[in-house]
Design a protein around this motif. Structure first.
Motif, mmCIF file in Angstrom:
data_model
loop_
_atom_site.group_PDB
_atom_site.id
_atom_site.type_symbol
_atom_site.label_atom_id
_atom_site.label_comp_id
_atom_site.label_asym_id
_atom_site.label_seq_id
_atom_site.Cartn_x
_atom_site.Cartn_y
_atom_site.Cartn_z
ATOM 1 N N THR A 112 2.005 10.177 -23.347
ATOM 2 C CA THR A 112 0.642 10.685 -23.370
ATOM 3 C C THR A 112 -0.174 10.008 -22.272
ATOM 4 O OG1 THR A 112 0.833 10.943 -25.763
ATOM 5 C CG2 THR A 112 -1.387 10.986 -24.838
ATOM 6 N N ARG A 113 -0.925 10.805 -21.514
ATOM 7 C CA ARG A 113 -1.617 10.271 -20.340
ATOM 8 C C ARG A 113 -2.618 9.176 -20.675
ATOM 9 N NH1 ARG A 113 1.770 11.175 -16.371
ATOM 10 N NH2 ARG A 113 3.075 11.000 -18.204
ATOM 11 N N TRP A 114 -3.335 9.322 -21.790
ATOM 12 C CA TRP A 114 -4.346 8.300 -22.106
ATOM 13 C C TRP A 114 -3.704 6.950 -22.387
ATOM 14 C CZ3 TRP A 114 -4.078 5.646 -26.645
ATOM 15 C CH2 TRP A 114 -3.419 6.246 -27.728
ATOM 16 N N LEU A 115 -2.418 6.969 -22.774
ATOM 17 C CA LEU A 115 -1.701 5.725 -23.019
ATOM 18 C C LEU A 115 -1.005 5.231 -21.748
ATOM 19 C CD1 LEU A 115 -0.672 3.598 -25.039
ATOM 20 C CD2 LEU A 115 1.229 5.144 -25.570
ATOM 21 N N TRP A 116 -0.420 6.164 -20.983
ATOM 22 C CA TRP A 116 0.370 5.801 -19.825
ATOM 23 C C TRP A 116 -0.481 5.379 -18.626
ATOM 24 C CZ3 TRP A 116 4.341 3.749 -17.907
ATOM 25 C CH2 TRP A 116 4.784 4.000 -16.600
ATOM 26 N N CYS A 117 -1.560 6.080 -18.339
ATOM 27 C CA CYS A 117 -2.341 5.818 -17.124
ATOM 28 C C CYS A 117 -2.905 4.400 -17.053
ATOM 29 C CB CYS A 117 -3.456 6.859 -16.984
ATOM 30 S SG CYS A 117 -2.829 8.484 -16.473
ATOM 31 N N PRO A 118 -3.476 3.849 -18.137
ATOM 32 C CA PRO A 118 -3.937 2.456 -18.057
ATOM 33 C C PRO A 118 -2.799 1.473 -17.771
ATOM 34 C CG PRO A 118 -4.933 3.562 -19.931
ATOM 35 C CD PRO A 118 -3.882 4.486 -19.412
ATOM 36 N N ILE A 119 -1.616 1.747 -18.344
ATOM 37 C CA ILE A 119 -0.467 0.879 -18.096
ATOM 38 C C ILE A 119 -0.041 0.988 -16.636
ATOM 39 C CG2 ILE A 119 1.966 0.461 -18.657
ATOM 40 C CD1 ILE A 119 1.387 1.557 -21.465
ATOM 41 N N LEU A 120 0.022 2.235 -16.143
ATOM 42 C CA LEU A 120 0.469 2.468 -14.772
ATOM 43 C C LEU A 120 -0.473 1.823 -13.764
ATOM 44 C CD1 LEU A 120 2.309 3.868 -12.695
ATOM 45 C CD2 LEU A 120 0.878 5.909 -12.949
ATOM 46 N N HIS A 121 -1.769 2.107 -13.892
ATOM 47 C CA HIS A 121 -2.741 1.644 -12.896
ATOM 48 C C HIS A 121 -3.176 0.193 -13.112
ATOM 49 C CE1 HIS A 121 -3.285 5.556 -10.970
ATOM 50 N NE2 HIS A 121 -3.182 6.082 -12.174
ATOM 51 N N GLY A 122 -3.125 -0.248 -14.355
ATOM 52 C CA GLY A 122 -3.595 -1.597 -14.639
ATOM 53 C C GLY A 122 -2.529 -2.663 -14.574
ATOM 54 N N ILE A 172 1.517 -1.796 -13.928
ATOM 55 C CA ILE A 172 2.729 -1.513 -13.153
ATOM 56 C C ILE A 172 2.476 -1.481 -11.651
ATOM 57 C CG2 ILE A 172 4.509 0.210 -12.685
ATOM 58 C CD1 ILE A 172 4.401 0.919 -15.667
ATOM 59 N N LEU A 173 1.522 -0.678 -11.200
ATOM 60 C CA LEU A 173 1.291 -0.540 -9.760
ATOM 61 C C LEU A 173 0.843 -1.845 -9.099
ATOM 62 C CD1 LEU A 173 -0.356 3.007 -9.536
ATOM 63 C CD2 LEU A 173 2.005 2.354 -9.023
ATOM 64 N N PRO A 174 -0.116 -2.587 -9.680
ATOM 65 C CA PRO A 174 -0.533 -3.833 -9.030
ATOM 66 C C PRO A 174 0.579 -4.879 -8.962
ATOM 67 C CG PRO A 174 -2.177 -3.114 -10.628
ATOM 68 C CD PRO A 174 -0.971 -2.266 -10.851
ATOM 69 N N LYS A 201 0.823 -1.204 0.000
ATOM 70 C CA LYS A 201 0.000 0.000 0.000
ATOM 71 C C LYS A 201 0.862 1.261 0.000
ATOM 72 C CE LYS A 201 -3.530 2.461 2.701
ATOM 73 N NZ LYS A 201 -4.321 2.447 3.962
ATOM 74 N N GLY A 202 1.875 1.278 0.874
ATOM 75 C CA GLY A 202 2.759 2.438 0.947
ATOM 76 C C GLY A 202 3.530 2.654 -0.342
ATOM 77 N N ILE A 203 4.010 1.562 -0.931
ATOM 78 C CA ILE A 203 4.760 1.660 -2.184
ATOM 79 C C ILE A 203 3.850 2.148 -3.302
ATOM 80 C CG2 ILE A 203 6.143 0.412 -3.866
ATOM 81 C CD1 ILE A 203 7.366 0.629 -1.028
ATOM 82 N N LYS A 204 2.640 1.637 -3.353
ATOM 83 C CA LYS A 204 1.709 2.026 -4.408
ATOM 84 C C LYS A 204 1.407 3.522 -4.344
ATOM 85 C CE LYS A 204 -2.791 0.799 -6.415
ATOM 86 N NZ LYS A 204 -3.991 -0.077 -6.286
ATOM 87 N N GLN A 205 1.167 4.042 -3.144
ATOM 88 C CA GLN A 205 0.882 5.473 -2.992
ATOM 89 C C GLN A 205 2.046 6.319 -3.480
ATOM 90 O OE1 GLN A 205 -0.018 5.707 1.202
ATOM 91 N NE2 GLN A 205 -2.214 5.404 0.883
ATOM 92 N N PHE A 206 3.273 5.896 -3.136
ATOM 93 C CA PHE A 206 4.454 6.661 -3.536
ATOM 94 C C PHE A 206 4.674 6.585 -5.046
ATOM 95 C CE2 PHE A 206 9.034 6.701 -4.473
ATOM 96 C CZ PHE A 206 9.323 8.005 -4.092
ATOM 97 N N LEU A 207 4.651 5.371 -5.595
ATOM 98 C CA LEU A 207 4.896 5.210 -7.026
ATOM 99 C C LEU A 207 3.830 5.896 -7.869
ATOM 100 C CD1 LEU A 207 6.081 1.494 -7.333
ATOM 101 C CD2 LEU A 207 7.469 3.577 -7.432
ATOM 102 N N GLN A 208 2.627 5.919 -7.372
ATOM 103 C CA GLN A 208 1.539 6.562 -8.114
ATOM 104 C C GLN A 208 1.830 8.048 -8.327
ATOM 105 O OE1 GLN A 208 -2.658 5.376 -7.469
ATOM 106 N NE2 GLN A 208 -2.963 7.480 -6.777
ATOM 107 N N GLN A 209 2.275 8.717 -7.263
ATOM 108 C CA GLN A 209 2.605 10.134 -7.389
ATOM 109 C C GLN A 209 3.864 10.336 -8.233
ATOM 110 O OE1 GLN A 209 3.518 12.131 -3.701
ATOM 111 N NE2 GLN A 209 3.452 14.171 -4.627
ATOM 112 N N PHE A 210 4.873 9.531 -7.979
ATOM 113 C CA PHE A 210 6.150 9.640 -8.678
ATOM 114 C C PHE A 210 5.984 9.416 -10.185
ATOM 115 C CE2 PHE A 210 10.167 7.161 -9.771
ATOM 116 C CZ PHE A 210 10.907 8.287 -10.060
#
Length: 323
Positions: free
Chosen positions: A42-52, A54-56, A23-32
């Motif tokens: 481009t955000r529409w390309l990066w955000c699904p990759i990040l949240h779908g 990388i973070l999990p 949980k702590g790592i996810k919060q930090f990496l999300q902001q970073f």
């Protein structure tokens, strides 16, 4: 007669998770990893990759790594940063606060703590010796955002870099000499720097030139010839090309070139953290020894050493004189 302006210092580093959990790592990496300075896709390309993806997947893995280096007082980066603040306050006899580009204490928190002490002029010192848009500029972005709600801005003096400062180079060299005195000198000294995508450098980021100059000056200060030291880039992420040579590939290749005893220092990091204590001191050591190396010695960061604090104090004094 006008009263003297009260001065203060804001030390800035990248940031660290608040706890070594997924949980702590996810919060930090999300902001970073949401920062355009760090990942400019481009955000529409990066955000699904990040949240779908990388973070999990990455958060639980990174949490285990953090657990292996976590200190009794907290994250190594936070612990050493707090020690730096304490010592620099004593050295300068003025307010000094710490701030992180990501996580807490934020730039807004650190700045407000100084203002609450009546500080009117702030010297901002990002602890990145070599400038990069991904680190130094990102810190300045966060500072600008922190200043936005303020009705009256303090005088701000921004220190961009200190990659070739004589006291920084000497502090690094003294750290190496001290290590050699205690453990013996290896066949080769490798300077490992945090990497950035090659594309960023192609677009004008001066980071690689700063890393090259730091390495050159350190080698000269130590009296080494070109066959006895070199540099590489670590912490590669994703599939695109990053600055080369890569540290892991370098560690694999050095034993085949006759380097059996290796010393590694990480000049871009002002304090020890996951990237130095785990990626280099543990993973890097395994890579080198498995490739045929016989001895791997990691040289700790400058952290809160007296030489490091003295250098910071000199940078602050110099910044004040330039106003």
């Amino acid at each position: 007669m006008n009263e003297p302006v009260k001065k203060g210092v804001l030390l800035v580093n990248l940031g660290t998770p608040s706890e070594p959990t997924a949980k702590g790592i996810k919060q930090f990496l999300q902001q970073f990893l949401h920062d355009h300075r760090v990942v400019d896709m481009t955000r529409w390309l990066w955000c699904p990759i990040l949240h779908g993806v990388i973070l999990p997947i990455r958060s639980p893995k990174v949490a285990k790594l953090y657990q292996s280096v976590w200190m009794e007082e907290g994250s190594p980066l936070m612990v050493y940063s707090q020690r730096q603040v304490t010592k620099l306050r004593q050295q300068l006899n003025m307010p000094v606060e710490m701030a992180m580009t990501y996580g807490e204490p934020s730039l807004a928190t650190g700045l407000n703590r100084l203002l609450e002490q009546g500080v009117e002029q702030v010297v901002v010192l990002p602890l990145y010796p070599q400038y990069s848009a991904t680190t130094t500029a990102a810190a300045f972005d966060a500072l600008a955002k922190a200043c936005k709600p303020l009705a009256t801005l303090p005088h701000l003096t921004l220190i961009r870099d200190y990659h070739n400062h004589a006291m920084y180079i000497k502090a690094l060299a003294d750290k190496v000499r001290q290590h050699w005195a205690e453990h013996g000198q290896g066949d080769y000294l490798l300077c490992s720097y945090h990497g950035i995508p090659q594309r960023y450098a192609d677009n004008g980021d001066i980071y690689p030139q700063h890393c090259q100059q730091t390495t050159k000056l350190l080698g000269e200060e130590l009296g080494l010839d070109e066959s006895q030291f070199g540099m590489s880039y670590q912490s590669i992420f994703g599939r695109e090309e990053w600055l080369k040579p890569y540290t892991d590939k370098t560690l694999e290749a050095l034993p085949g070139k006759g380097v059996k005893k290796l010393d590694v220092i990480t000049p871009a990091f002002s304090v020890d953290c996951l990237e130095t204590l785990e990626e280099i001191a543990v993973e890097g050591k395994e890579t080198f020894l498995e490739a045929g190396g016989e001895s791997f010695q990691f040289i700790a960061c400058l952290n809160d050493s007296d030489a490091h604090i003295n250098m910071m104090a000199e940078l602050v004094r110099g910044a004040e004189l330039r106003r």
